[in-house]
Design a protein around this motif. Structure first.
Motif, mmCIF file in Angstrom:
data_model
loop_
_atom_site.group_PDB
_atom_site.id
_atom_site.type_symbol
_atom_site.label_atom_id
_atom_site.label_comp_id
_atom_site.label_asym_id
_atom_site.label_seq_id
_atom_site.Cartn_x
_atom_site.Cartn_y
_atom_site.Cartn_z
ATOM 1 N N ALA A 1 -7.478 -23.591 43.035
ATOM 2 C CA ALA A 1 -6.763 -23.757 44.455
ATOM 3 C C ALA A 1 -5.812 -25.156 43.909
ATOM 4 C CB ALA A 1 -6.987 -23.730 45.779
ATOM 5 N N ASN B 1 -3.079 -24.655 41.283
ATOM 6 C CA ASN B 1 -2.171 -24.009 41.770
ATOM 7 C C ASN B 1 -1.481 -24.957 42.821
ATOM 8 O OD1 ASN B 1 -0.814 -21.943 43.058
ATOM 9 N ND2 ASN B 1 -1.634 -21.579 44.313
ATOM 10 N N THR C 1 -1.308 -24.501 50.877
ATOM 11 C CA THR C 1 -2.284 -23.154 50.330
ATOM 12 C C THR C 1 -3.466 -23.424 52.177
ATOM 13 O OG1 THR C 1 -3.597 -24.999 49.248
ATOM 14 C CG2 THR C 1 -2.741 -23.159 48.219
ATOM 15 N N GLU D 1 -2.853 -17.477 49.128
ATOM 16 C CA GLU D 1 -2.660 -18.272 49.018
ATOM 17 C C GLU D 1 -1.864 -18.467 48.131
ATOM 18 O OE1 GLU D 1 -7.126 -19.296 48.859
ATOM 19 O OE2 GLU D 1 -6.683 -19.379 50.968
ATOM 20 N N ASN D 2 -2.322 -17.338 46.198
ATOM 21 C CA ASN D 2 -1.313 -17.403 45.722
ATOM 22 C C ASN D 2 -0.122 -17.420 45.995
ATOM 23 O OD1 ASN D 2 -4.091 -17.396 44.071
ATOM 24 N ND2 ASN D 2 -4.199 -15.707 44.266
ATOM 25 N N ASP D 3 1.032 -17.347 46.481
ATOM 26 C CA ASP D 3 2.258 -16.627 46.678
ATOM 27 C C ASP D 3 2.844 -18.337 47.538
ATOM 28 O OD1 ASP D 3 2.325 -14.695 45.438
ATOM 29 O OD2 ASP D 3 1.978 -13.934 47.203
#
Length: 217
Positions: A3, A6, A38, A46-48
């Motif tokens: 995270a 990212n 996030t 969360e990845n977006d």
């Protein structure tokens, strides 16, 4: 990718894109960097969190694309010591960023579910100067006085006089206005005494405001 990686990569890419648009405010970008997006995105998305996609929330709401959210805040030009009103809490992300700059932020939403979730997100982010309240955004906010900045994230069919009355002289109101049945544009009003200067900025993905507090959501 974890995270933290990212977040770092997402923020770095954002800075490059915003610089290309001439957006370089260190104060704003520092506040954005200190507010991990996030923490505000629902776990399946969360990845977006750092993408330019709309992210679905409960109650039919959504998080704006990352670039769009920061562009809105750039246009609002929040300064230290100011009182801010946000109409349309959503995930709480924009309120959190503003809270890192301003003295006090009040954010309202008609949906209790969004209010509760946003409060949890703000607590995870250790933001203490943002007040989240369930309220009907179509009727203003009686009893709270005036604000230096007002950010509305739900569309009106015409300029809402009730919010311009909440604005101090020298204050800025950002509000989406429906220009047709399918198109919405961001409008910036700057108040100088009793005069309001209007600027039409860019298109927006917002839907018309729904009146009354939602009792069951």
């Amino acid at each position: 990718m974890n995270a933290r990686q990212n977040e770092q990569e997402g923020f770095a890419a954002l800075v490059l894109r915003l610089r290309a648009e001439g957006i370089t405010s260190k104060e704003l970008l520092n506040a954005v960097e200190l507010t991990p997006r996030t923490l505000f995105a629902p776990s399946p998305y969360e990845n977006d969190a750092y993408s330019q996609r709309l992210i679905p929330l409960d109650c039919g709401a959504f998080m704006e694309g990352f670039d769009f959210a920061v562009r809105l805040l750039h246009c609002l030009a929040v300064k230290p010591g100011q009182r801010i009103l946000e109409v349309g809490t959503g995930s709480g992300f924009t309120a959190a960023v503003m809270g890192r700059i301003a003295e006090r932020v009040m954010t309202i939403d008609r949906y209790k579910t969004l209010v509760v979730n946003a409060q949890k997100n703000l607590e995870k982010s250790a933001i203490r100067n943002v007040i989240v309240r369930q309220a009907d955004g179509s009727v203003g906010l009686a009893g709270e006085g005036t604000f230096d900045r007002i950010l509305v994230t739900t569309a009106f069919t015409a300029l809402p006089r009730i919010y311009s009355d909440h604005l101090v002289s020298g204050g800025i109101l950002i509000v989406p206005i429906m220009t047709s049945e399918t198109e919405c544009r961001i409008v910036r009003l700057t108040r100088t005494g009793s005069r309001f200067d209007r600027e039409d900025l860019f298109t927006a993905p917002y839907l018309p405001i729904v009146p009354q507090v939602a009792s069951f959501l």
